[in-house]
Design an enzyme around this catalytic site. Sequence first.
Site, mmCIF file in Angstrom:
data_model
loop_
_atom_site.group_PDB
_atom_site.id
_atom_site.type_symbol
_atom_site.label_atom_id
_atom_site.label_comp_id
_atom_site.label_asym_id
_atom_site.label_seq_id
_atom_site.Cartn_x
_atom_site.Cartn_y
_atom_site.Cartn_z
ATOM 1 N N GLU A 31 0.839 -1.203 0.000
ATOM 2 C CA GLU A 31 0.000 0.000 0.000
ATOM 3 C C GLU A 31 0.872 1.251 0.000
ATOM 4 O O GLU A 31 2.026 1.224 0.451
ATOM 5 C CB GLU A 31 -0.891 -0.029 1.272
ATOM 6 C CG GLU A 31 -1.836 1.153 1.384
ATOM 7 C CD GLU A 31 -2.891 0.978 2.479
ATOM 8 O OE1 GLU A 31 -2.791 0.013 3.265
ATOM 9 O OE2 GLU A 31 -3.813 1.826 2.533
ATOM 10 N N ASN A 178 -12.725 -1.098 -0.621
ATOM 11 C CA ASN A 178 -11.958 -1.642 0.494
ATOM 12 C C ASN A 178 -12.596 -1.218 1.802
ATOM 13 O O ASN A 178 -12.904 -0.033 2.004
ATOM 14 C CB ASN A 178 -10.512 -1.115 0.459
ATOM 15 C CG ASN A 178 -9.716 -1.555 1.690
ATOM 16 O OD1 ASN A 178 -9.357 -2.710 1.819
ATOM 17 N ND2 ASN A 178 -9.464 -0.624 2.622
ATOM 18 N N GLU A 179 -12.815 -2.156 2.677
ATOM 19 C CA GLU A 179 -13.359 -1.880 4.022
ATOM 20 C C GLU A 179 -14.495 -0.862 3.947
ATOM 21 O O GLU A 179 -14.488 0.157 4.640
ATOM 22 C CB GLU A 179 -12.247 -1.450 4.979
ATOM 23 C CG GLU A 179 -11.213 -2.559 5.166
ATOM 24 C CD GLU A 179 -10.291 -2.397 6.365
ATOM 25 O OE1 GLU A 179 -10.234 -1.307 6.963
ATOM 26 O OE2 GLU A 179 -9.626 -3.396 6.717
ATOM 27 N N TYR A 245 -6.759 -8.930 11.634
ATOM 28 C CA TYR A 245 -5.408 -8.702 12.143
ATOM 29 C C TYR A 245 -5.247 -9.321 13.525
ATOM 30 O O TYR A 245 -6.189 -9.327 14.325
ATOM 31 C CB TYR A 245 -5.121 -7.193 12.225
ATOM 32 C CG TYR A 245 -4.865 -6.573 10.863
ATOM 33 C CD1 TYR A 245 -3.613 -6.662 10.278
ATOM 34 C CD2 TYR A 245 -5.875 -5.919 10.158
ATOM 35 C CE1 TYR A 245 -3.361 -6.106 9.015
ATOM 36 C CE2 TYR A 245 -5.639 -5.365 8.899
ATOM 37 C CZ TYR A 245 -4.377 -5.463 8.343
ATOM 38 O OH TYR A 245 -4.125 -4.926 7.099
ATOM 39 N N GLU A 302 -6.165 -9.152 3.781
ATOM 40 C CA GLU A 302 -5.361 -8.460 4.797
ATOM 41 C C GLU A 302 -5.312 -9.339 6.032
ATOM 42 O O GLU A 302 -6.359 -9.624 6.632
ATOM 43 C CB GLU A 302 -5.944 -7.082 5.124
ATOM 44 C CG GLU A 302 -5.749 -6.088 4.004
ATOM 45 C CD GLU A 302 -6.134 -4.659 4.360
ATOM 46 O OE1 GLU A 302 -6.025 -4.283 5.558
ATOM 47 O OE2 GLU A 302 -6.552 -3.933 3.441
ATOM 48 N N GLN A 351 2.188 -6.171 5.457
ATOM 49 C CA GLN A 351 2.368 -5.777 4.086
ATOM 50 C C GLN A 351 3.792 -6.119 3.655
ATOM 51 O O GLN A 351 4.601 -6.499 4.502
ATOM 52 C CB GLN A 351 2.115 -4.288 3.935
ATOM 53 C CG GLN A 351 0.676 -3.871 4.304
ATOM 54 C CD GLN A 351 0.316 -2.467 3.803
ATOM 55 O OE1 GLN A 351 1.073 -1.779 3.144
ATOM 56 N NE2 GLN A 351 -0.903 -2.043 4.145
HETATM 57 O O1 AHR Z 1 -3.028 -2.572 6.243
HETATM 58 C C1 AHR Z 1 -3.303 -1.369 6.861
HETATM 59 C C2 AHR Z 1 -4.758 -0.958 6.771
HETATM 60 O O2 AHR Z 1 -5.541 -1.856 7.501
HETATM 61 C C3 AHR Z 1 -5.393 -0.964 5.406
HETATM 62 O O3 AHR Z 1 -5.152 0.198 4.701
HETATM 63 C C4 AHR Z 1 -6.843 -1.089 5.717
HETATM 64 O O4 AHR Z 1 -7.560 -1.737 4.694
HETATM 65 C C5 AHR Z 1 -6.871 -1.843 7.028
HETATM 66 O O5 AHR Z 1 -7.684 -1.232 7.949
#
Ligand code: AHR
Length: 498
Positions: A31, A178-179, A245, A302, A351
């Site tokens: 990103e 995205n999101e 995450y 992600e 990432q």
């Molecule tokens: O990976 C960091 C961020 O996490 C991304 O930009 C977003 O999609 C997520 O909240």
Amino acid sequence: MKVGRKMMNLTINTQIRKDRINPEIYGHFAEHLGRCIYEGIFVGEESDIPNVDGIRLDVLDALKKIRIPVLRWPGGCFAEEYNWRSGIGDRSKRPQRINVHWGGVIEDNSFGTHDFMRLCELLDCKAYINGNMSGGTVREMSDWVEYLTFDGYSTLTALREENGRKNPWKVEYFGVGNENWGAGGNMRPEYYADEYRKYQTVVRNYGDNQIYKVACGPNSDDYYWTDVIMKNAGHCLDGISLHYYTLPTGSWDSKGSDLEFDEKEWYSTLKRTLYMEELVTRHSEIMNRHDPEKRVGLIVDEWGTWYDPHPGTNPGFLYQQNTMRDALVAGINLNIFNQHCDRVHMANIAQTANVLQSIILTDKEKMILTPTYHVFDLYKHHMDGALLGTSLVCDNIEVDGSAIPQIHHSASISDNGIITITICNLSHDKKADLSSALLNYDVSKISGKILSNEMNAHNTFDEPQNVAPSEFSDFSINEDGFSASIPPCSVVLLRLEK
Ligand code: AHR
């Protein structure tokens, strides 16, 4: 507390060949965030750092070695602010914009569409472009797809040629938003599904380019989101994303440190990462109801660890160090994705460089590989293999009143009959004696590699080889199969041949 058992057993039945492990499960995500694209990947043609067309050679070589299959770009949150036209044409005339999500720094757009597609070409990997749905128009998305992939003459393809590219590119994956339940428009699933249906209409297949369309999926355990999207838009999507995450504490306010953690936080992190199993299972169950043929993929685009920012760095840049704990997190998640390869068609760790659970860290001309990188290197042999049916009996480790397994694994077989087994030992201090029964396979040769060290061990620019894979030979072949002694805090690769 451990449930006492001397020997743990893994049974592998080579006659139970499940789905193919799509190589894209070993995908990545880069990103415009902090030092991921700029510095981490792209340094510009004028840089003293060796590069091709501005892309770092050392990073290219490292990514080629793990055979990166697909790369997602330009975001993340950044994607929902991005206008692709800002990143084409004369660099000196490109708009300077505020990167509102990530540190408020100025984005000069010097890395754009041509650079990303060149990067994919150099890596020989598939392109996964994420379109802007909440901050961009249908026309913008339509134009971008035409600019990228149309194989005839149009004003846009003439512009592409003027900018140095005559032939269309191949774009295999395209994300529509995205999101969108969060920073991408704060939408309700019903509203997103309608918007998705509208936007995806313009994600067209030109010539022989076939685009796999990915809809914005749930935020971790939002099962209602998955249900609504599958119900209202399932007929016009190929994949639905999932973001999850691993936060050591589970709290966004105080996530935990990248390097300073104790045994307790080691286990709470692993427990939270194992939660991916439940997420994938439950989202798959919902998808099964709408799509019993399993046409639609769950795209975990992600995943990875997210700690408090590394001390002394810009908090908006999400830079963090990477230890053996991250190696275990990577190993466990990749095992889970392998085991669910009937539904998980792609996954993209967040990432690639200098951001979150990076596989690469850079400091000006220096570059190091993280423990997570080495896990991708060990696991790459699973790509394109057939998942094998296995069953494991192992000790448990008690964490906060519940049990997690000491051993986590997956096994696959390649077309040429080589079995790949990856094993994580989640205990920070206890080895695991593993006996393995191999059904329908006479093994005659085993080779192994291991990544193992203290739980906080990591690589630095002064000590880049502190955590690195080495040969593993603590195994023996027997009449049932083999036995192996798996050291604590380790990720092990075994390759078996007849
Ligand atoms: O990976 C960091 C961020 O996490 C991304 O930009 C977003 O999609 C997520 O909240």
